[in-house]
Structure formats: C-alpha cells, structure tokens
Design an enzyme around this catalytic site. Structure first.
Site, PDB file in Angstrom:
ATOM      1  N   SER A   7      71.840 -44.030 -26.995  1.00  0.00           N
ATOM      2  CA  SER A   7      70.995 -45.227 -27.050  1.00  0.00           C
ATOM      3  C   SER A   7      71.058 -45.956 -25.716  1.00  0.00           C
ATOM      4  O   SER A   7      72.118 -46.439 -25.316  1.00  0.00           O
ATOM      5  CB  SER A   7      71.455 -46.151 -28.166  1.00  0.00           C
ATOM      6  OG  SER A   7      70.889 -47.430 -27.959  1.00  0.00           O
ATOM      7  N   HIS A  32      67.408 -42.265 -27.268  1.00  0.00           N
ATOM      8  CA  HIS A  32      67.150 -43.211 -28.366  1.00  0.00           C
ATOM      9  C   HIS A  32      66.825 -44.570 -27.751  1.00  0.00           C
ATOM     10  O   HIS A  32      67.634 -45.140 -27.003  1.00  0.00           O
ATOM     11  CB  HIS A  32      68.368 -43.292 -29.280  1.00  0.00           C
ATOM     12  CG  HIS A  32      68.187 -44.179 -30.470  1.00  0.00           C
ATOM     13  ND1 HIS A  32      67.543 -43.762 -31.624  1.00  0.00           N
ATOM     14  CD2 HIS A  32      68.553 -45.459 -30.698  1.00  0.00           C
ATOM     15  CE1 HIS A  32      67.522 -44.750 -32.495  1.00  0.00           C
ATOM     16  NE2 HIS A  32      68.129 -45.808 -31.963  1.00  0.00           N
ATOM     17  N   ASP A  34      65.703 -48.469 -28.348  1.00  0.00           N
ATOM     18  CA  ASP A  34      65.738 -49.539 -29.351  1.00  0.00           C
ATOM     19  C   ASP A  34      64.852 -50.716 -28.949  1.00  0.00           C
ATOM     20  O   ASP A  34      65.113 -51.376 -27.946  1.00  0.00           O
ATOM     21  CB  ASP A  34      67.176 -50.042 -29.500  1.00  0.00           C
ATOM     22  CG  ASP A  34      68.070 -49.024 -30.171  1.00  0.00           C
ATOM     23  OD1 ASP A  34      67.782 -48.657 -31.325  1.00  0.00           O
ATOM     24  OD2 ASP A  34      69.052 -48.595 -29.546  1.00  0.00           O
ATOM     25  N   MET A  36      63.485 -54.380 -30.005  1.00  0.00           N
ATOM     26  CA  MET A  36      63.821 -55.531 -30.871  1.00  0.00           C
ATOM     27  C   MET A  36      62.942 -56.712 -30.513  1.00  0.00           C
ATOM     28  O   MET A  36      62.721 -56.991 -29.328  1.00  0.00           O
ATOM     29  CB  MET A  36      65.274 -55.930 -30.666  1.00  0.00           C
ATOM     30  CG  MET A  36      66.248 -54.793 -30.878  1.00  0.00           C
ATOM     31  SD  MET A  36      67.928 -55.328 -30.540  1.00  0.00           S
ATOM     32  CE  MET A  36      68.805 -53.786 -30.758  1.00  0.00           C
ATOM     33  N   HIS A  65      63.004 -46.454 -31.802  1.00  0.00           N
ATOM     34  CA  HIS A  65      63.440 -47.137 -33.024  1.00  0.00           C
ATOM     35  C   HIS A  65      62.911 -48.563 -32.979  1.00  0.00           C
ATOM     36  O   HIS A  65      63.430 -49.401 -32.233  1.00  0.00           O
ATOM     37  CB  HIS A  65      64.976 -47.092 -33.064  1.00  0.00           C
ATOM     38  CG  HIS A  65      65.601 -47.831 -34.199  1.00  0.00           C
ATOM     39  ND1 HIS A  65      66.942 -48.145 -34.232  1.00  0.00           N
ATOM     40  CD2 HIS A  65      65.093 -48.326 -35.370  1.00  0.00           C
ATOM     41  CE1 HIS A  65      67.229 -48.791 -35.344  1.00  0.00           C
ATOM     42  NE2 HIS A  65      66.121 -48.933 -36.047  1.00  0.00           N
ATOM     43  N   MET A  67      62.590 -52.127 -34.234  1.00  0.00           N
ATOM     44  CA  MET A  67      63.174 -53.171 -35.091  1.00  0.00           C
ATOM     45  C   MET A  67      62.288 -54.394 -34.922  1.00  0.00           C
ATOM     46  O   MET A  67      62.692 -55.407 -34.351  1.00  0.00           O
ATOM     47  CB  MET A  67      64.624 -53.438 -34.662  1.00  0.00           C
ATOM     48  CG  MET A  67      65.568 -52.323 -35.086  1.00  0.00           C
ATOM     49  SD  MET A  67      67.108 -52.290 -34.130  1.00  0.00           S
ATOM     50  CE  MET A  67      66.572 -51.313 -32.741  1.00  0.00           C
ATOM     51  N   MET A 136      70.914 -46.882 -40.927  1.00  0.00           N
ATOM     52  CA  MET A 136      71.663 -47.819 -40.084  1.00  0.00           C
ATOM     53  C   MET A 136      73.087 -47.934 -40.611  1.00  0.00           C
ATOM     54  O   MET A 136      73.305 -48.256 -41.783  1.00  0.00           O
ATOM     55  CB  MET A 136      71.014 -49.207 -40.088  1.00  0.00           C
ATOM     56  CG  MET A 136      69.657 -49.287 -39.410  1.00  0.00           C
ATOM     57  SD  MET A 136      69.626 -48.706 -37.700  1.00  0.00           S
ATOM     58  CE  MET A 136      70.868 -49.749 -36.940  1.00  0.00           C
ATOM     59  N   GLY A 141      70.359 -54.830 -34.438  1.00  0.00           N
ATOM     60  CA  GLY A 141      70.189 -55.972 -33.542  1.00  0.00           C
ATOM     61  C   GLY A 141      71.102 -55.916 -32.331  1.00  0.00           C
ATOM     62  O   GLY A 141      70.750 -56.435 -31.280  1.00  0.00           O
ATOM     63  N   PHE A 142      72.237 -55.280 -32.485  1.00  0.00           N
ATOM     64  CA  PHE A 142      73.208 -55.274 -31.385  1.00  0.00           C
ATOM     65  C   PHE A 142      73.939 -53.932 -31.315  1.00  0.00           C
ATOM     66  O   PHE A 142      74.209 -53.327 -32.356  1.00  0.00           O
ATOM     67  CB  PHE A 142      74.245 -56.394 -31.572  1.00  0.00           C
ATOM     68  CG  PHE A 142      73.604 -57.758 -31.684  1.00  0.00           C
ATOM     69  CD1 PHE A 142      73.274 -58.472 -30.531  1.00  0.00           C
ATOM     70  CD2 PHE A 142      73.293 -58.294 -32.924  1.00  0.00           C
ATOM     71  CE1 PHE A 142      72.654 -59.714 -30.627  1.00  0.00           C
ATOM     72  CE2 PHE A 142      72.670 -59.542 -33.038  1.00  0.00           C
ATOM     73  CZ  PHE A 142      72.350 -60.249 -31.886  1.00  0.00           C
ATOM     74  N   GLY A 143      74.274 -53.538 -30.096  1.00  0.00           N
ATOM     75  CA  GLY A 143      75.134 -52.381 -29.920  1.00  0.00           C
ATOM     76  C   GLY A 143      76.590 -52.806 -30.038  1.00  0.00           C
ATOM     77  O   GLY A 143      76.895 -54.001 -30.120  1.00  0.00           O
ATOM     78  N   GLY A 144      77.476 -51.838 -30.069  1.00  0.00           N
ATOM     79  CA  GLY A 144      78.902 -52.120 -30.013  1.00  0.00           C
ATOM     80  C   GLY A 144      79.516 -52.693 -31.275  1.00  0.00           C
ATOM     81  O   GLY A 144      80.584 -53.297 -31.220  1.00  0.00           O
ATOM     82  N   ASP A 174      72.759 -44.325 -37.042  1.00  0.00           N
ATOM     83  CA  ASP A 174      72.639 -45.252 -35.914  1.00  0.00           C
ATOM     84  C   ASP A 174      73.555 -46.459 -36.070  1.00  0.00           C
ATOM     85  O   ASP A 174      73.362 -47.301 -36.954  1.00  0.00           O
ATOM     86  CB  ASP A 174      71.174 -45.714 -35.821  1.00  0.00           C
ATOM     87  CG  ASP A 174      70.908 -46.521 -34.557  1.00  0.00           C
ATOM     88  OD1 ASP A 174      71.817 -46.662 -33.729  1.00  0.00           O
ATOM     89  OD2 ASP A 174      69.758 -46.997 -34.421  1.00  0.00           O
ATOM     90  N   GLY A 175      74.555 -46.524 -35.182  1.00  0.00           N
ATOM     91  CA  GLY A 175      75.421 -47.698 -35.114  1.00  0.00           C
ATOM     92  C   GLY A 175      76.884 -47.375 -35.291  1.00  0.00           C
ATOM     93  O   GLY A 175      77.282 -46.805 -36.314  1.00  0.00           O
ATOM     94  N   GLY A 176      77.678 -47.706 -34.282  1.00  0.00           N
ATOM     95  CA  GLY A 176      79.130 -47.575 -34.416  1.00  0.00           C
ATOM     96  C   GLY A 176      79.651 -46.154 -34.451  1.00  0.00           C
ATOM     97  O   GLY A 176      80.767 -45.917 -34.918  1.00  0.00           O
TER      98      GLY A 176
HETATM   99  C1  DX5 Z   1      71.391 -51.305 -33.121  1.00  0.00           C
HETATM  100  C2  DX5 Z   1      70.645 -50.155 -32.469  1.00  0.00           C
HETATM  101  C3  DX5 Z   1      71.507 -49.037 -32.060  1.00  0.00           C
HETATM  102  C4  DX5 Z   1      72.546 -49.379 -31.032  1.00  0.00           C
HETATM  103  C5  DX5 Z   1      73.721 -48.484 -31.247  1.00  0.00           C
HETATM  104  O1  DX5 Z   1      70.495 -52.183 -33.655  1.00  0.00           O
HETATM  105  O2  DX5 Z   1      69.676 -49.645 -33.351  1.00  0.00           O
HETATM  106  O3  DX5 Z   1      70.742 -47.901 -31.645  1.00  0.00           O
HETATM  107  O4  DX5 Z   1      72.091 -49.249 -29.711  1.00  0.00           O
HETATM  108  O5  DX5 Z   1      74.732 -48.871 -30.399  1.00  0.00           O
HETATM  109  P1  DX5 Z   1      76.253 -48.446 -30.646  1.00  0.00           P
HETATM  110  O6  DX5 Z   1      76.276 -46.939 -30.663  1.00  0.00           O
HETATM  111  O7  DX5 Z   1      76.939 -49.022 -29.483  1.00  0.00           O
HETATM  112  O8  DX5 Z   1      76.668 -49.022 -31.965  1.00  0.00           O
HETATM  113 ZN    ZN Z   2      68.679 -47.683 -32.807  1.00  0.00          ZN
END
Ligand code: DX5
Ligand code: ZN
Length: 215
Positions: A7, A32, A34, A36, A65, A67, A136, A141-144, A174-176
């Site tokens: 991503s 990927h 994202d 938003m 993706h 959102m 999900m 909304g956020f990475g990490g 997707d996520g974590g």
């Molecule tokens: C979150 C995004 C993800 C995000 C994943 O809303 O859809 O694609 O970038 O980031 P990580 O892998 O850091 O959780």
């Molecule tokens: Zn995503």
C-alpha cells in the site's frame, strides 16, 4: 502463497518515483492505492491525479481501494487514471449492484470492501458478480493499525462461501498485515495481502516483500 499488494499510503511521497521503482524491482504483484475522502473515513489521502502519476511508473496491477462516498461519480476518472481493479465499500453503496455493473462496464475488475463490523454474509447476493472482496482487518482510514484477530474467522467463512458456490473471487486482506501474522492469514484462505507499513518501514522492503510472498 499469496499475492502481495504493498500500500503506497505508507510510501515516502517526496520520493514517490523511487518507491515505485523499488516495487517494480521487487516481487510485489499489485500496487494497492488507497483513496480517502474525509467523509466515508476520517482521513484524506490522494485521488486520480496521483494515481495517474503512479500508473506511468509501472506495468503491475493498480488495485484502487476507494474509501469514499458516491464512488459512482468517480469510477470513470479512476479508469482514466489507470486503475485495473476498483473496490468500493459496501457501507458506502446503497446501490452496490449498480456500482459493480458500472466498474465492469468500464473494463475494470470489480471489488467490494467490507469494514470489520460488516458480516461476510452481507456479500451473499453480490458475490457472483464480483472479482474480489477486500476484508478490512482494521478500521479504514489510517495505515499502521493493529490487525483485528476476528478477521481470520471472516476469511475462513468467505473462503467456504466461495468454494461452495464454485466461484473465482479473490480474498484480499487489508490492514495490520505483518511478517508475524501473515502466515495465519494465508492459512485461513487469503489470496492477496495488502501491506503498507510492514513493507515501506522495513529496512529492506524488497526482502520483506519476498518474505511475505514466500509464506
Ligand atoms: C487503511 C488502508 C490500508 C492501509 C494499510 O484504510 O486501506 O490499505 O494502507 O496499511 P498497513 O498495512 O500499514 O496497516
Ligand atoms: Zn486499502
């Protein structure tokens, strides 16, 4: 073995061209991307203009993706920007079937993304119309963020539903996703792993992608 979709949300945008070149050199399967809107999710990222730049750097699949609310108003712009796959959120689409038809008629693969609280069963009447489901494993909304463990049950349930119906729908998570939890995610039945921070904050992203891919 799962496909790996780094991503770009976690990339260093001041050197976006280098980040894309690194992914091109790596075993990453998809980019990927994202999007938003600050309405469907409490964050704003980037839109078609940036995707257009990224598209020009790569021949790999651009997996977008969305959102955002009202994705139907923007599907054509994302097609023109170079999206290969376009996923919309079930929670943002009262006329989901129409959105899916539109995406397919524009020549893209159609995906549906579901939030952590949305049951897999809600996909029952759309599953045969789509190419991929994005489950999900964090709140979008956020990475990490931290992977929500219950997601593993959802993957298994969806895998079963797809098999029972003899469909060919990819399951994307997707996520974590981390090097520690990726093998249990693949074992549960995921086809595509999205990874933002795990890849881009790694001291050796190319090796990390190879490690994820080898699981
Ligand atoms: C979150 C995004 C993800 C995000 C994943 O809303 O859809 O694609 O970038 O980031 P990580 O892998 O850091 O959780
Ligand atoms: Zn995503």
């Amino acid at each position: 073995m799962a496909l790996i979709a780094p991503s770009l949300l976690a990339a260093d945008f001041i050197k976006l061209n280098d980040e894309c070149a690194m992914l091109n050199k790596s075993e990453a399967d998809w980019f990927h991307l994202d999007v938003m809107d600050g309405r469907f999710v409490p964050n704003i990222s980037y839109g078609p203009m940036i995707i257009d730049f990224i598209r020009k750097t790569t021949k790999k699949v651009c997996d977008v993706h969305l959102m955002i609310l009202d994705p139907g108003n923007y599907a054509e712009q994302f097609k023109n920007a170079g999206a290969d796959n376009l996923s919309v959120h079930i929670e943002a689409c009262p006329h989901l079937h129409r959105n899916i038809q539109q995406i397919k008629s524009l020549g893209m693969k159609a995906g549906v993304a579901i939030n952590p609280h949305t049951p897999v069963s809600s996909l029952s009447d759309i599953l045969h119309d789509i190419d991929q489901v994005c489950i999900m494993s964090v709140n979008p909304g956020f990475g990490g963020q931290q992977f929500i463990p219950f997601t593993l049950q959802k993957i298994k349930q969806l895998r079963k539903m797809i098999a029972e119906r003899g469909l060919n729908v990819l399951i994307e998570i997707d996520g974590g996703v981390t090097l520690d939890n990726a093998s249990s995610i693949v074992a549960a039945g995921a086809d595509v792993l999205v990874a933002g921070n795990t890849v881009f904050k790694s001291s050796d992203p190319i090796a990390t992608i190879a490690q994820l891919r080898a699981l």
